[in-house]
Design a protein around this motif. Structure first.
Motif, PDB file in Angstrom:
ATOM      1  N   ALA A  34       1.809 -33.323  34.538  1.00 22.88           N
ATOM      2  CA  ALA A  34       1.950 -32.712  33.239  1.00 22.88           C
ATOM      3  C   ALA A  34       1.821 -33.654  32.201  1.00 22.88           C
ATOM      4  O   ALA A  34       1.874 -34.903  32.392  1.00 22.88           O
ATOM      5  CB  ALA A  34       3.474 -32.325  33.289  1.00 22.88           C
ATOM      6  N   GLU A  35       1.175 -32.961  30.910  1.00 20.61           N
ATOM      7  CA  GLU A  35       1.074 -33.806  30.035  1.00 20.61           C
ATOM      8  C   GLU A  35       2.225 -33.675  29.242  1.00 20.61           C
ATOM      9  O   GLU A  35       2.622 -32.639  28.620  1.00 20.61           O
ATOM     10  CB  GLU A  35      -0.238 -33.371  29.125  1.00 20.61           C
ATOM     11  CG  GLU A  35      -1.510 -34.012  29.555  1.00 20.61           C
ATOM     12  CD  GLU A  35      -2.765 -33.472  28.835  1.00 20.61           C
ATOM     13  OE1 GLU A  35      -2.514 -33.229  27.784  1.00 20.61           O
ATOM     14  OE2 GLU A  35      -3.711 -33.240  29.690  1.00 20.61           O
ATOM     15  N   MET A  36       2.936 -34.719  28.837  1.00 21.25           N
ATOM     16  CA  MET A  36       4.424 -34.681  28.344  1.00 21.25           C
ATOM     17  C   MET A  36       4.201 -35.218  26.867  1.00 21.25           C
ATOM     18  O   MET A  36       3.418 -36.148  26.595  1.00 21.25           O
ATOM     19  CB  MET A  36       5.396 -35.673  28.967  1.00 21.25           C
ATOM     20  CG  MET A  36       5.408 -35.284  30.389  1.00 21.25           C
ATOM     21  SD  MET A  36       6.271 -33.751  30.449  1.00 21.25           S
ATOM     22  CE  MET A  36       8.181 -33.938  29.924  1.00 21.25           C
ATOM     23  N   GLU A  37       5.116 -34.824  26.001  1.00 18.58           N
ATOM     24  CA  GLU A  37       5.167 -35.276  24.758  1.00 18.58           C
ATOM     25  C   GLU A  37       6.591 -35.612  24.410  1.00 18.58           C
ATOM     26  O   GLU A  37       7.272 -34.572  24.624  1.00 18.58           O
ATOM     27  CB  GLU A  37       4.526 -34.421  23.825  1.00 18.58           C
ATOM     28  CG  GLU A  37       4.298 -34.944  22.447  1.00 18.58           C
ATOM     29  CD  GLU A  37       3.262 -33.985  21.613  1.00 18.58           C
ATOM     30  OE1 GLU A  37       2.099 -34.572  21.754  1.00 18.58           O
ATOM     31  OE2 GLU A  37       3.797 -33.062  20.983  1.00 18.58           O
ATOM     32  N   SER A  51       2.579 -39.402  23.849  1.00 19.53           N
ATOM     33  CA  SER A  51       2.410 -38.660  24.719  1.00 19.53           C
ATOM     34  C   SER A  51       2.007 -39.254  25.974  1.00 19.53           C
ATOM     35  O   SER A  51       1.593 -40.458  26.020  1.00 19.53           O
ATOM     36  CB  SER A  51       1.054 -37.494  24.496  1.00 19.53           C
ATOM     37  OG  SER A  51      -0.069 -38.185  24.048  1.00 19.53           O
ATOM     38  N   TRP A  52       2.496 -38.853  27.062  1.00 18.89           N
ATOM     39  CA  TRP A  52       2.265 -39.320  28.406  1.00 18.89           C
ATOM     40  C   TRP A  52       2.303 -38.307  29.639  1.00 18.89           C
ATOM     41  O   TRP A  52       2.243 -37.185  29.280  1.00 18.89           O
ATOM     42  CB  TRP A  52       3.344 -40.327  28.663  1.00 18.89           C
ATOM     43  CG  TRP A  52       4.695 -39.803  28.444  1.00 18.89           C
ATOM     44  CD1 TRP A  52       5.515 -39.466  27.066  1.00 18.89           C
ATOM     45  CD2 TRP A  52       5.661 -39.471  29.310  1.00 18.89           C
ATOM     46  NE1 TRP A  52       6.668 -38.818  27.318  1.00 18.89           N
ATOM     47  CE2 TRP A  52       6.895 -38.847  28.696  1.00 18.89           C
ATOM     48  CE3 TRP A  52       5.997 -39.306  30.605  1.00 18.89           C
ATOM     49  CZ2 TRP A  52       8.054 -38.170  29.250  1.00 18.89           C
ATOM     50  CZ3 TRP A  52       7.066 -38.978  31.242  1.00 18.89           C
ATOM     51  CH2 TRP A  52       7.915 -38.361  30.688  1.00 18.89           C
ATOM     52  N   LYS A  53       1.795 -39.389  30.636  1.00 20.56           N
ATOM     53  CA  LYS A  53       1.509 -37.975  31.743  1.00 20.56           C
ATOM     54  C   LYS A  53       2.686 -38.437  32.790  1.00 20.56           C
ATOM     55  O   LYS A  53       3.163 -39.566  33.193  1.00 20.56           O
ATOM     56  CB  LYS A  53       0.248 -38.183  32.332  1.00 20.56           C
ATOM     57  CG  LYS A  53      -0.882 -37.493  31.604  1.00 20.56           C
ATOM     58  CD  LYS A  53      -2.170 -37.696  32.281  1.00 20.56           C
ATOM     59  CE  LYS A  53      -3.019 -36.665  31.855  1.00 20.56           C
ATOM     60  NZ  LYS A  53      -4.484 -37.062  32.419  1.00 20.56           N
ATOM     61  N   LYS A  65       7.226 -39.036  39.197  1.00 19.94           N
ATOM     62  CA  LYS A  65       6.418 -40.203  38.797  1.00 19.94           C
ATOM     63  C   LYS A  65       6.127 -40.312  37.401  1.00 19.94           C
ATOM     64  O   LYS A  65       5.547 -38.839  36.959  1.00 19.94           O
ATOM     65  CB  LYS A  65       5.031 -40.335  39.863  1.00 19.94           C
ATOM     66  CG  LYS A  65       4.600 -41.772  39.906  1.00 19.94           C
ATOM     67  CD  LYS A  65       3.421 -41.544  40.588  1.00 19.94           C
ATOM     68  CE  LYS A  65       2.790 -43.259  40.899  1.00 19.94           C
ATOM     69  NZ  LYS A  65       1.571 -42.938  41.741  1.00 19.94           N
ATOM     70  N   SER A  66       6.132 -41.262  36.644  1.00 15.93           N
ATOM     71  CA  SER A  66       5.365 -41.111  35.270  1.00 15.93           C
ATOM     72  C   SER A  66       4.512 -42.269  35.114  1.00 15.93           C
ATOM     73  O   SER A  66       4.726 -43.419  35.437  1.00 15.93           O
ATOM     74  CB  SER A  66       6.609 -41.078  34.347  1.00 15.93           C
ATOM     75  OG  SER A  66       7.367 -42.508  34.262  1.00 15.93           O
ATOM     76  N   TYR A  67       3.579 -42.066  34.366  1.00 17.39           N
ATOM     77  CA  TYR A  67       2.500 -42.992  33.472  1.00 17.39           C
ATOM     78  C   TYR A  67       2.923 -43.202  32.187  1.00 17.39           C
ATOM     79  O   TYR A  67       2.601 -42.127  31.459  1.00 17.39           O
ATOM     80  CB  TYR A  67       1.295 -42.411  33.925  1.00 17.39           C
ATOM     81  CG  TYR A  67       0.923 -41.697  35.295  1.00 17.39           C
ATOM     82  CD1 TYR A  67       0.634 -42.691  36.401  1.00 17.39           C
ATOM     83  CD2 TYR A  67       1.106 -40.484  35.268  1.00 17.39           C
ATOM     84  CE1 TYR A  67       0.359 -42.191  37.639  1.00 17.39           C
ATOM     85  CE2 TYR A  67       0.629 -39.911  36.781  1.00 17.39           C
ATOM     86  CZ  TYR A  67       0.181 -40.735  37.723  1.00 17.39           C
ATOM     87  OH  TYR A  67      -0.095 -40.240  38.961  1.00 17.39           O
ATOM     88  N   ARG A  68       3.277 -44.153  32.013  1.00 15.59           N
ATOM     89  CA  ARG A  68       3.625 -44.500  30.417  1.00 15.59           C
ATOM     90  C   ARG A  68       2.477 -45.418  30.024  1.00 15.59           C
ATOM     91  O   ARG A  68       2.051 -46.319  30.663  1.00 15.59           O
ATOM     92  CB  ARG A  68       5.019 -45.166  30.471  1.00 15.59           C
ATOM     93  CG  ARG A  68       5.923 -44.118  30.820  1.00 15.59           C
ATOM     94  CD  ARG A  68       7.379 -44.701  30.454  1.00 15.59           C
ATOM     95  NE  ARG A  68       8.388 -43.545  30.919  1.00 15.59           N
ATOM     96  CZ  ARG A  68       9.024 -42.668  29.970  1.00 15.59           C
ATOM     97  NH1 ARG A  68       9.134 -43.450  28.707  1.00 15.59           N
ATOM     98  NH2 ARG A  68       9.994 -42.031  30.295  1.00 15.59           N
TER      99      ARG A  68
END
Ligand SMILES: [Zn+2]
Length: 68
Positions: A34-37, A51-53, A65-68
């Motif tokens: 997901a593309e998060m904001e 924004s991050w994924k 999992k998160s990619y920051r």
């Protein structure tokens, strides 16, 4: 000194998501990327956002999992 505006809130929005290989460790449902904001607001005025994924579970919404 009186602080009237201590209403800082953080809101996470999923802008877009698509299924990805893998499954949730909690409920074994399908995961999606997901593309998060993230929007931080102070008295209804947005002052910070990024924004991050992340890989999230489509069923329970767990962050795998998160990619920051
Ligand atoms: Zn799950």
């Amino acid at each position: 000194m009186v602080y009237l505006c201590l209403l800082v809130n953080e809101k996470r929005i999923i802008r877009r998501s698509k299924p990805v290989a893998g499954s949730c460790s909690r409920c074994s449902s399908g995961a999606s990327v997901a593309e998060m904001e993230t929007v931080m607001r102070f008295c209804c005025i947005p002052f910070y956002w990024k924004s991050w994924k992340a890989i999230v579970c489509t069923f329970c919404g767990a962050f795998l999992k998160s990619y920051r």
